[in-house]
Design a protein around this motif. Structure first.
Motif, PDB file in Angstrom:
ATOM      1  N   LYS A  87       3.701   3.571  -1.799  1.00 31.12           N
ATOM      2  CA  LYS A  87       3.660   2.293  -1.084  1.00 31.12           C
ATOM      3  C   LYS A  87       4.765   2.223  -0.038  1.00 31.12           C
ATOM      4  O   LYS A  87       4.527   1.870   1.121  1.00 31.12           O
ATOM      5  CB  LYS A  87       3.814   1.141  -2.085  1.00 31.12           C
ATOM      6  CG  LYS A  87       3.916  -0.228  -1.442  1.00 31.12           C
ATOM      7  CD  LYS A  87       4.144  -1.302  -2.494  1.00 31.12           C
ATOM      8  CE  LYS A  87       4.355  -2.667  -1.846  1.00 31.12           C
ATOM      9  NZ  LYS A  87       4.613  -3.722  -2.868  1.00 31.12           N
ATOM     10  N   TYR A  88       5.998   2.562  -0.441  1.00 32.51           N
ATOM     11  CA  TYR A  88       7.119   2.491   0.496  1.00 32.51           C
ATOM     12  C   TYR A  88       6.988   3.528   1.607  1.00 32.51           C
ATOM     13  O   TYR A  88       7.391   3.289   2.744  1.00 32.51           O
ATOM     14  CB  TYR A  88       8.449   2.669  -0.245  1.00 32.51           C
ATOM     15  CG  TYR A  88       8.824   1.497  -1.114  1.00 32.51           C
ATOM     16  CD1 TYR A  88       8.653   0.196  -0.659  1.00 32.51           C
ATOM     17  CD2 TYR A  88       9.351   1.679  -2.391  1.00 32.51           C
ATOM     18  CE1 TYR A  88       8.984  -0.889  -1.456  1.00 32.51           C
ATOM     19  CE2 TYR A  88       9.695   0.605  -3.190  1.00 32.51           C
ATOM     20  CZ  TYR A  88       9.501  -0.681  -2.721  1.00 32.51           C
ATOM     21  OH  TYR A  88       9.833  -1.748  -3.505  1.00 32.51           O
ATOM     22  N   ASP A  89       6.417   4.694   1.272  1.00 32.61           N
ATOM     23  CA  ASP A  89       6.184   5.711   2.290  1.00 32.61           C
ATOM     24  C   ASP A  89       5.193   5.186   3.331  1.00 32.61           C
ATOM     25  O   ASP A  89       5.396   5.356   4.543  1.00 32.61           O
ATOM     26  CB  ASP A  89       5.655   6.987   1.634  1.00 32.61           C
ATOM     27  CG  ASP A  89       5.390   8.096   2.644  1.00 32.61           C
ATOM     28  OD1 ASP A  89       6.183   8.226   3.596  1.00 32.61           O
ATOM     29  OD2 ASP A  89       4.404   8.827   2.486  1.00 32.61           O
ATOM     30  N   ALA A  90       4.120   4.536   2.877  1.00 35.28           N
ATOM     31  CA  ALA A  90       3.125   3.984   3.798  1.00 35.28           C
ATOM     32  C   ALA A  90       3.721   2.886   4.664  1.00 35.28           C
ATOM     33  O   ALA A  90       3.321   2.702   5.820  1.00 35.28           O
ATOM     34  CB  ALA A  90       1.931   3.443   3.007  1.00 35.28           C
ATOM     35  N   GLN A  91       4.698   2.154   4.123  1.00 35.08           N
ATOM     36  CA  GLN A  91       5.351   1.081   4.873  1.00 35.08           C
ATOM     37  C   GLN A  91       6.503   1.582   5.731  1.00 35.08           C
ATOM     38  O   GLN A  91       7.202   0.792   6.347  1.00 35.08           O
ATOM     39  CB  GLN A  91       5.860   0.012   3.894  1.00 35.08           C
ATOM     40  CG  GLN A  91       4.752  -0.722   3.166  1.00 35.08           C
ATOM     41  CD  GLN A  91       5.275  -1.720   2.147  1.00 35.08           C
ATOM     42  OE1 GLN A  91       6.447  -1.672   1.748  1.00 35.08           O
ATOM     43  NE2 GLN A  91       4.429  -2.631   1.718  1.00 35.08           N
ATOM     44  N   LYS A  92       6.698   2.904   5.743  1.00 33.85           N
ATOM     45  CA  LYS A  92       7.744   3.536   6.540  1.00 33.85           C
ATOM     46  C   LYS A  92       9.141   3.046   6.147  1.00 33.85           C
ATOM     47  O   LYS A  92      10.004   2.792   6.990  1.00 33.85           O
ATOM     48  CB  LYS A  92       7.503   3.322   8.045  1.00 33.85           C
ATOM     49  CG  LYS A  92       6.179   3.897   8.518  1.00 33.85           C
ATOM     50  CD  LYS A  92       6.038   3.805  10.017  1.00 33.85           C
ATOM     51  CE  LYS A  92       4.688   4.331  10.487  1.00 33.85           C
ATOM     52  NZ  LYS A  92       4.461   5.734  10.106  1.00 33.85           N
ATOM     53  N   ALA A  93       9.349   2.900   4.835  1.00 27.46           N
ATOM     54  CA  ALA A  93      10.649   2.494   4.325  1.00 27.46           C
ATOM     55  C   ALA A  93      11.606   3.687   4.326  1.00 27.46           C
ATOM     56  O   ALA A  93      11.189   4.840   4.276  1.00 27.46           O
ATOM     57  CB  ALA A  93      10.511   1.931   2.914  1.00 27.46           C
TER      58      ALA A  93
END
Length: 383
Positions: free
Chosen positions: A279-285
């Motif tokens: 999820k965080y990878d997809a949100q570019k965190a």
């Protein structure tokens, strides 16, 4: 009251007034965001040829506040005074890396490979920069000075977690080098770009000295870069799950990086952690990972890290998390009935000493699963 109304109008919180004032706000924002900065860059570029033709009007900026032994600090048993005797402060354009080249603040695309960690143990800061370098705007937003400056004067924005606002730090482009070498003692430029060594210098000044950058948390680096909330997920000692801790800045006049971690009641299973990573990878965190050092480990790293030779990993060291991928080999169209793998791509800020296990660069898994190799390569090209 007028100021408050103006602020609400500009931030879209004035209700019906926003409809009436929308055209004026749009024009002002266009001028402030695009026109004024472009005019500033254009005027600056027009002045630079004149400055080179008339050197008498060019005065290289020298930052008297951050120079010499105090700026170097005491490091690894060596005093700042002793280190200064073996140090030359060299202008960026005179560094050995730029012989025959014209240095630039940014050259082409900003990438993690622009970073070369030096002698000081600031792998945590290099990892923070490396994660941020995956998103160019995050690095560019740090700089008030947007281009190479012939005066050697640069300004950088750093978030003060105690004051809860960004502070502007001004530095010159004199870089500490080993005497007679013109090679930086700390971070080195990779290519013709200056942003990495100047950003490190700005953080060193804000923290008091280069020595004060030794040892730290990637999370603090992200907080100082973005001003956003940061937290840590730690694996429980029995391996049953994960707990969350929020990083809290502490007001310590002797240490601007002082911080602690506040426990929260949140816990996660391994499955939930993987879902969060995706999820965080997809949100570019911004994400990083580290391994705790064991009590009986061999601490042979340059800053006391534990070198896990068999695995090709380093404990007590900060890695950048680049991406989390769930991929499938075989089955119908590579989607149904195949074998599923979970891959986590990390980057060592050293640029060397790499993972040697499954899915490493020379792993046989890439030949056994050509479909996954194709998926990963295609996704890399899209990025």
């Amino acid at each position: 009251m007028a100021d408050l109304t103006c602020e609400k109008i500009c931030t879209g919180k004035a209700g019906y007034w926003n409809c009436a004032c929308a055209p004026f706000v749009l024009v002002w924002k266009s001028l402030a965001i695009f026109c004024f900065p472009c005019l500033h860059v254009l005027l600056w570029r027009c002045l630079q040829p004149l400055q080179r033709i008339l050197p008498c009007f060019t005065f290289p900026f020298e930052d008297a506040e951050f120079f010499g032994a105090a700026a170097l600090g005491d490091h690894d048993g060596e005093s700042g005074e002793d280190m200064q005797q073996q140090t030359d402060w060299v202008r960026c354009e005179e560094l050995a890396s730029f012989v025959g080249k014209q240095p630039q603040l940014f050259e082409g695309k900003i990438e993690p490979s622009d970073l070369c960690q030096g002698a000081v143990g600031d792998c945590w800061l290099v990892a923070a920069f490396a994660c941020a370098a995956e998103f160019e705007d995050c690095i560019r937003a740090q700089f008030v000075t947007k281009e190479y400056n012939v005066y050697g004067r640069y300004q950088v924005r750093i978030f003060d977690p105690i004051q809860k606002k960004f502070q502007v730090v001004t530095v010159d482009d004199r870089i500490p080098c080993r005497k007679g070498t013109k090679k930086p003692r700390f971070m080195s430029p990779n290519g013709s770009e200056l942003w990495a060594i100047l950003l490190e210098k700005a953080y060193a000044k804000w923290c008091g000295s280069y020595a004060n950058l030794s040892g730290g948390f990637v999370l603090w680096g992200w907080l100082a870069m973005t001003g956003d909330h940061v937290f840590m997920l730690s694996k429980q000692s029995d391996g049953s799950g994960w707990t969350r801790k929020d990083m809290i800045a502490e007001n310590d006049p002797q240490d601007r990086r002082a911080c602690g971690f506040r426990s929260t009641p949140e816990t996660y299973t391994n499955e939930q952690i993987w879902t969060l990573l995706k999820k965080y990878d997809a949100q570019k965190a911004l994400m990083s990972a580290s391994i705790a050092k064991s009590a009986a480990g061999k601490f042979s790293g340059p800053c006391g890290e534990e070198m896990l030779e068999k695995e090709g990993l380093v404990a007590g060291h900060a890695y950048s998390v680049i991406q989390a991928r769930e991929v499938t080999e075989g089955g119908v169209l590579g989607l149904v009935g195949g074998t599923q793998y979970r891959l986590l791509q990390v980057r060592n800020p050293w640029g060397s000493f790499e993972w040697t296990g499954a899915w490493s660069d020379k792993s046989e898994m890439w030949d056994k699963c050509p479909g996954i190799k194709k998926q990963v390569m295609l996704d890399s090209l899209r990025k």
